[in-house]
Design a protein around this motif. Structure first.
Motif, PDB file in Angstrom:
ATOM      1  N   LYS A 270       0.801  -1.221   0.000  1.00 54.89           N
ATOM      2  CA  LYS A 270       0.000   0.000   0.000  1.00 54.89           C
ATOM      3  C   LYS A 270       0.838   1.277   0.000  1.00 54.89           C
ATOM      4  O   LYS A 270       0.310   2.361  -0.263  1.00 54.89           O
ATOM      5  CB  LYS A 270      -1.013   0.006   1.150  1.00 54.89           C
ATOM      6  CG  LYS A 270      -0.449   0.077   2.534  1.00 54.89           C
ATOM      7  CD  LYS A 270      -1.558   0.310   3.565  1.00 54.89           C
ATOM      8  CE  LYS A 270      -2.619  -0.757   3.504  1.00 54.89           C
ATOM      9  NZ  LYS A 270      -3.150  -1.104   4.827  1.00 54.89           N
ATOM     10  N   VAL A 271       2.139   1.190   0.237  1.00 54.62           N
ATOM     11  CA  VAL A 271       2.953   2.419   0.158  1.00 54.62           C
ATOM     12  C   VAL A 271       3.010   2.933  -1.284  1.00 54.62           C
ATOM     13  O   VAL A 271       3.360   4.086  -1.516  1.00 54.62           O
ATOM     14  CB  VAL A 271       4.394   2.235   0.709  1.00 54.62           C
ATOM     15  CG1 VAL A 271       4.382   1.813   2.153  1.00 54.62           C
ATOM     16  CG2 VAL A 271       5.208   1.276  -0.150  1.00 54.62           C
ATOM     17  N   GLN A 272       2.635   2.074  -2.243  1.00 55.09           N
ATOM     18  CA  GLN A 272       2.614   2.526  -3.641  1.00 55.09           C
ATOM     19  C   GLN A 272       1.559   3.605  -3.835  1.00 55.09           C
ATOM     20  O   GLN A 272       1.591   4.354  -4.806  1.00 55.09           O
ATOM     21  CB  GLN A 272       2.337   1.330  -4.567  1.00 55.09           C
ATOM     22  CG  GLN A 272       3.489   0.344  -4.590  1.00 55.09           C
ATOM     23  CD  GLN A 272       3.087  -1.051  -5.037  1.00 55.09           C
ATOM     24  OE1 GLN A 272       2.008  -1.248  -5.575  1.00 55.09           O
ATOM     25  NE2 GLN A 272       3.948  -2.017  -4.797  1.00 55.09           N
ATOM     26  N   ARG A 273       0.603   3.695  -2.892  1.00 55.78           N
ATOM     27  CA  ARG A 273      -0.449   4.709  -3.008  1.00 55.78           C
ATOM     28  C   ARG A 273      -0.036   6.043  -2.390  1.00 55.78           C
ATOM     29  O   ARG A 273      -0.760   7.026  -2.494  1.00 55.78           O
ATOM     30  CB  ARG A 273      -1.727   4.193  -2.321  1.00 55.78           C
ATOM     31  CG  ARG A 273      -2.303   2.934  -2.950  1.00 55.78           C
ATOM     32  CD  ARG A 273      -3.799   2.837  -2.735  1.00 55.78           C
ATOM     33  NE  ARG A 273      -4.148   2.714  -1.328  1.00 55.78           N
ATOM     34  CZ  ARG A 273      -4.326   1.552  -0.701  1.00 55.78           C
ATOM     35  NH1 ARG A 273      -4.182   0.426  -1.367  1.00 55.78           N
ATOM     36  NH2 ARG A 273      -4.642   1.517   0.560  1.00 55.78           N
ATOM     37  N   ALA A 274       1.109   6.080  -1.736  1.00 52.78           N
ATOM     38  CA  ALA A 274       1.538   7.326  -1.088  1.00 52.78           C
ATOM     39  C   ALA A 274       1.922   8.358  -2.149  1.00 52.78           C
ATOM     40  O   ALA A 274       2.668   8.050  -3.078  1.00 52.78           O
ATOM     41  CB  ALA A 274       2.721   7.053  -0.164  1.00 52.78           C
ATOM     42  N   VAL A 275       1.409   9.561  -2.007  1.00 50.84           N
ATOM     43  CA  VAL A 275       1.779  10.632  -2.940  1.00 50.84           C
ATOM     44  C   VAL A 275       3.091  11.242  -2.444  1.00 50.84           C
ATOM     45  O   VAL A 275       3.438  11.112  -1.262  1.00 50.84           O
ATOM     46  CB  VAL A 275       0.665  11.707  -3.041  1.00 50.84           C
ATOM     47  CG1 VAL A 275      -0.593  11.099  -3.638  1.00 50.84           C
ATOM     48  CG2 VAL A 275       0.394  12.346  -1.691  1.00 50.84           C
ATOM     49  N   PRO A 276       3.859  11.898  -3.339  1.00 55.00           N
ATOM     50  CA  PRO A 276       5.167  12.436  -2.942  1.00 55.00           C
ATOM     51  C   PRO A 276       5.106  13.307  -1.681  1.00 55.00           C
ATOM     52  O   PRO A 276       6.006  13.267  -0.835  1.00 55.00           O
ATOM     53  CB  PRO A 276       5.607  13.239  -4.163  1.00 55.00           C
ATOM     54  CG  PRO A 276       4.922  12.572  -5.315  1.00 55.00           C
ATOM     55  CD  PRO A 276       3.610  12.101  -4.786  1.00 55.00           C
ATOM     56  N   GLU A 277       4.026  14.092  -1.523  1.00 53.04           N
ATOM     57  CA  GLU A 277       3.930  14.962  -0.344  1.00 53.04           C
ATOM     58  C   GLU A 277       3.857  14.137   0.943  1.00 53.04           C
ATOM     59  O   GLU A 277       4.417  14.523   1.967  1.00 53.04           O
ATOM     60  CB  GLU A 277       2.687  15.869  -0.431  1.00 53.04           C
ATOM     61  CG  GLU A 277       2.721  16.902  -1.545  1.00 53.04           C
ATOM     62  CD  GLU A 277       2.501  16.286  -2.925  1.00 53.04           C
ATOM     63  OE1 GLU A 277       1.884  15.202  -3.019  1.00 53.04           O
ATOM     64  OE2 GLU A 277       2.985  16.879  -3.911  1.00 53.04           O
ATOM     65  N   GLN A 278       3.156  13.019   0.862  1.00 49.58           N
ATOM     66  CA  GLN A 278       3.063  12.155   2.055  1.00 49.58           C
ATOM     67  C   GLN A 278       4.437  11.585   2.401  1.00 49.58           C
ATOM     68  O   GLN A 278       4.838  11.561   3.561  1.00 49.58           O
ATOM     69  CB  GLN A 278       2.087  11.000   1.799  1.00 49.58           C
ATOM     70  CG  GLN A 278       0.629  11.374   1.971  1.00 49.58           C
ATOM     71  CD  GLN A 278      -0.265  10.192   1.651  1.00 49.58           C
ATOM     72  OE1 GLN A 278      -0.223   9.664   0.542  1.00 49.58           O
ATOM     73  NE2 GLN A 278      -1.057   9.770   2.620  1.00 49.58           N
ATOM     74  N   VAL A 279       5.135  11.098   1.374  1.00 47.69           N
ATOM     75  CA  VAL A 279       6.462  10.513   1.615  1.00 47.69           C
ATOM     76  C   VAL A 279       7.375  11.576   2.230  1.00 47.69           C
ATOM     77  O   VAL A 279       8.082  11.318   3.211  1.00 47.69           O
ATOM     78  CB  VAL A 279       7.075   9.965   0.302  1.00 47.69           C
ATOM     79  CG1 VAL A 279       8.481   9.417   0.544  1.00 47.69           C
ATOM     80  CG2 VAL A 279       6.178   8.891  -0.296  1.00 47.69           C
TER      81      VAL A 279
ATOM     82  N   ALA B 224       7.811   1.440   6.559  1.00 44.01           N
ATOM     83  CA  ALA B 224       6.744   1.085   7.504  1.00 44.01           C
ATOM     84  C   ALA B 224       5.996   2.334   7.977  1.00 44.01           C
ATOM     85  O   ALA B 224       4.771   2.314   8.134  1.00 44.01           O
ATOM     86  CB  ALA B 224       7.338   0.335   8.699  1.00 44.01           C
ATOM     87  N   GLU B 225       6.725   3.421   8.185  1.00 48.40           N
ATOM     88  CA  GLU B 225       6.079   4.664   8.626  1.00 48.40           C
ATOM     89  C   GLU B 225       5.200   5.248   7.517  1.00 48.40           C
ATOM     90  O   GLU B 225       4.133   5.789   7.793  1.00 48.40           O
ATOM     91  CB  GLU B 225       7.139   5.686   9.052  1.00 48.40           C
ATOM     92  CG  GLU B 225       7.883   5.305  10.323  1.00 48.40           C
ATOM     93  CD  GLU B 225       7.004   5.356  11.564  1.00 48.40           C
ATOM     94  OE1 GLU B 225       6.318   6.365  11.764  1.00 48.40           O
ATOM     95  OE2 GLU B 225       7.000   4.363  12.318  1.00 48.40           O
ATOM     96  N   VAL B 226       5.646   5.141   6.265  1.00 48.31           N
ATOM     97  CA  VAL B 226       4.826   5.630   5.140  1.00 48.31           C
ATOM     98  C   VAL B 226       3.550   4.785   5.044  1.00 48.31           C
ATOM     99  O   VAL B 226       2.454   5.302   4.816  1.00 48.31           O
ATOM    100  CB  VAL B 226       5.624   5.596   3.810  1.00 48.31           C
ATOM    101  CG1 VAL B 226       4.714   5.904   2.620  1.00 48.31           C
ATOM    102  CG2 VAL B 226       6.791   6.585   3.860  1.00 48.31           C
ATOM    103  N   ARG B 227       3.705   3.497   5.249  1.00 47.21           N
ATOM    104  CA  ARG B 227       2.515   2.622   5.231  1.00 47.21           C
ATOM    105  C   ARG B 227       1.505   3.067   6.292  1.00 47.21           C
ATOM    106  O   ARG B 227       0.304   3.127   6.030  1.00 47.21           O
ATOM    107  CB  ARG B 227       2.957   1.177   5.491  1.00 47.21           C
ATOM    108  CG  ARG B 227       1.802   0.226   5.633  1.00 47.21           C
ATOM    109  CD  ARG B 227       2.250  -1.183   5.925  1.00 47.21           C
ATOM    110  NE  ARG B 227       1.112  -1.998   6.265  1.00 47.21           N
ATOM    111  CZ  ARG B 227       0.658  -2.187   7.500  1.00 47.21           C
ATOM    112  NH1 ARG B 227       1.284  -1.647   8.515  1.00 47.21           N
ATOM    113  NH2 ARG B 227      -0.410  -2.920   7.714  1.00 47.21           N
ATOM    114  N   GLU B 228       1.999   3.369   7.491  1.00 48.20           N
ATOM    115  CA  GLU B 228       1.106   3.849   8.562  1.00 48.20           C
ATOM    116  C   GLU B 228       0.399   5.122   8.126  1.00 48.20           C
ATOM    117  O   GLU B 228      -0.793   5.300   8.371  1.00 48.20           O
ATOM    118  CB  GLU B 228       1.925   4.148   9.831  1.00 48.20           C
ATOM    119  CG  GLU B 228       2.486   2.925  10.521  1.00 48.20           C
ATOM    120  CD  GLU B 228       1.391   2.074  11.120  1.00 48.20           C
ATOM    121  OE1 GLU B 228       0.486   2.636  11.745  1.00 48.20           O
ATOM    122  OE2 GLU B 228       1.440   0.842  10.925  1.00 48.20           O
ATOM    123  N   GLU B 229       1.138   6.013   7.493  1.00 47.76           N
ATOM    124  CA  GLU B 229       0.580   7.296   7.040  1.00 47.76           C
ATOM    125  C   GLU B 229      -0.542   7.048   6.025  1.00 47.76           C
ATOM    126  O   GLU B 229      -1.611   7.645   6.114  1.00 47.76           O
ATOM    127  CB  GLU B 229       1.710   8.137   6.419  1.00 47.76           C
ATOM    128  CG  GLU B 229       1.267   9.362   5.663  1.00 47.76           C
ATOM    129  CD  GLU B 229       0.973  10.547   6.563  1.00 47.76           C
ATOM    130  OE1 GLU B 229       1.242  10.431   7.785  1.00 47.76           O
ATOM    131  OE2 GLU B 229       0.471  11.572   6.051  1.00 47.76           O
TER     132      GLU B 229
END
Ligand code: SF4
Length: 473
Positions: A404-413, A458-463
């Motif tokens: 699901k981290v593939q769904r993170a947008v650059p701003e989230q990362v 793992a932190e990005v996944r949590e986000e």
């Protein structure tokens, strides 16, 4: 020259998770069969992405420290090591040349036939009267090999059945049964199966934990604490409950067998890996003059070296705990001053209050434990040989719960990295940051980060999960 790498799961939260691999590495190191024995982890450092770079030879055998085949041994570890293989590992293992090293990847230790001896050894610990042909007092004794079992991974139960078949053929026990926690036949039905007046139960588990200490004894109908279990009466039977196989010292023998079988007639071994050696020679040249490496102060002293937290500079040695082995340093730097686990060693939380006095060979190992892969990666960066992996590539590689981290947008990362990486010494090359000077040039905090670590992933996944939950509410 030969390197052995033991791969454990590790944990971002629990410092105890890595201990088993450390322990077996120490047992094997003491035998002197390999030029080095290194540990690597999925969720700690040195990470799977870094660990091959930390090996000193061009002949590397990698053993997954897992009790059965499955997602980690077939998907995660081969992928992260760059083996170019996914799926079941053939019995002879996989051999690849990666970055000039011949890398042999084996099946996990738990599927090796030598585990049958470990099961028997565990049974003998709680039933010392077992002779070569059965109990010396002639009392019939049943053995239960107890596995976790799961409907999602038939490999896990296959290994239990194979061990049981070998133990039946061995004839030491009057009955041999296989039972499971999560599939049929289940452990709760053991009393209906066993006829012998004595029964010994050996958990085929990697480590002591919630199941072996709590749920299994409850399912067996045992009462009291684990130390009461050897010889506890249960109806007309005596029940002997053994410790899990994965913590037995004989696992070291199984690992050595696996490594030897993987090499086959592999000859005398490889050579010194030149890039690795050049990196450490560059570090030692620096250390002989005295140096700062991240939060670490290295001081040459009459043919040996002292290392300590740079914040303890000037404190009398008598005020600090003196360590004299790389393992002592390892066990100290794995936790913060507040006792928190440090899965990422370059986070600025190196504990204080200690010093280590070491010879040159031990200094290398102690610095490896303090900052895993940092010497090798920093030197490679200086030689323009460290290729950054952009976030998008790291994210695309993720599977399972991390996909699901593939769904993170650059701003989230960036938001998460801004919080996590701000506390880290490393410079994020993977995010386009530049590192012009490193500790090898005299800038103590200059260390490259070529790829987002699993802690950040793992932190990005949590986000991502938090945002989704927020959007749904
Ligand atoms: Fe440090 Fe961030 Fe790199 Fe992880 S991703 S090693 S926290 S800089």
């Amino acid at each position: 020259m030969r390197s052995l790498v033991l791969i454990g799961h590790g944990s971002h939260l629990n410092g105890e998770s890595a201990v088993a691999a450390y322990r077996y590495a120490e047992l094997i190191r003491a035998r002197g069969l390999f030029d080095e024995v290194i540990e690597g982890y999925w969720k700690e450092e040195p990470s799977l992405r870094q660990v091959l770079r930390t090996t000193a030879s061009t002949d590397v055998t990698v053993i997954p420290m897992f009790i059965s085949e499955g997602y980690f041994t077939e998907t995660v570890i081969p992928r992260e090591l760059g083996l170019g293989h996914q799926g079941p590992v053939p019995p002879e293992g996989i051999a690849r040349v990666i970055g000039g090293r011949t890398v042999r990847y084996t099946l996990p230790y738990g599927v090796h036939p030598g585990m049958t001896d470990v099961i028997e050894a565990r049974a003998r610990e709680v039933l010392p009267d077992l002779g070569p042909d059965g109990p010396t007092d002639g009392v019939d004794t049943a053995l239960i090999v107890l596995g976790h079992g799961t409907t999602r991974n038939e490999n896990s139960s296959r290994v239990i059945y194979e061990n049981a078949a070998r133990l039946r053929a061995g004839g030491l026990f009057s009955e041999v049964h296989t039972l499971f926690l999560d599939e049929e036949p289940r452990v709760t039905g053991w009393a209906d199966l066993v006829r012998a007046p004595r029964v010994v139960i050996v958990p085929f588990f990697a480590s002591e934990g919630w199941h072996t200490l709590e749920t299994i004894p409850q399912d067996l109908g045992l009462t009291g604490t684990v130390t009461d279990f050897p010889g506890q009466p249960h109806g007309h039977q005596q029940v002997f409950y053994a410790r899990p196989v994965g913590t037995h010292a004989a696992i070291a023998d199984v690992i050595v067998h696996l490594a030897e079988e993987a090499r086959g007639a592999g000859g005398p071994g490889g050579d010194t890996e030149r890039g690795h050696e050049a990196a450490w020679q560059a570090f030692l040249t620096l250390a002989r003059r005295g140096a700062r490496v991240g939060e670490l102060l290295v001081t040459p002293e009459l043919g040996v070296f002292e290392i300590r937290n740079a914040l303890d500079e000037g404190r009398p040695g008598g005020d600090l705990m003196t360590l004299v082995t790389p393992e002592g340093v390892r066990d100290r730097v794995r936790f913060t001053d507040g006792g928190e686990h440090r899965p990422v060693h370059t986070l600025r939380s190196l504990p204080r209050g200690w010093r280590a006095v070491l010879n040159e060979a031990d200094l290398r190992r102690a610095v490896h434990y303090t900052y895993p892969a940092v010497v090798e990666e920093t030197y490679a960066h200086g030689c323009h040989a460290l290729r950054p992996t952009p976030w998008a590539t790291t994210a695309r590689r993720q599977t399972g719960i991390y996909a699901k981290v593939q769904r993170a947008v650059p701003e989230q990362v960036e938001r998460v990295a801004g919080r996590v990486c701000a506390a880290c010494l490393r410079t994020r090359l993977w995010a386009g940051e530049r590192l012009t000077h490193s500790f090898l040039d005299g800038v103590p905090g200059g260390m490259p980060c070529a790829e987002a670590c699993t802690f950040l992933v793992a932190e990005v996944r949590e986000e991502v999960a938090r945002k989704k939950a927020g959007a749904a509410s």
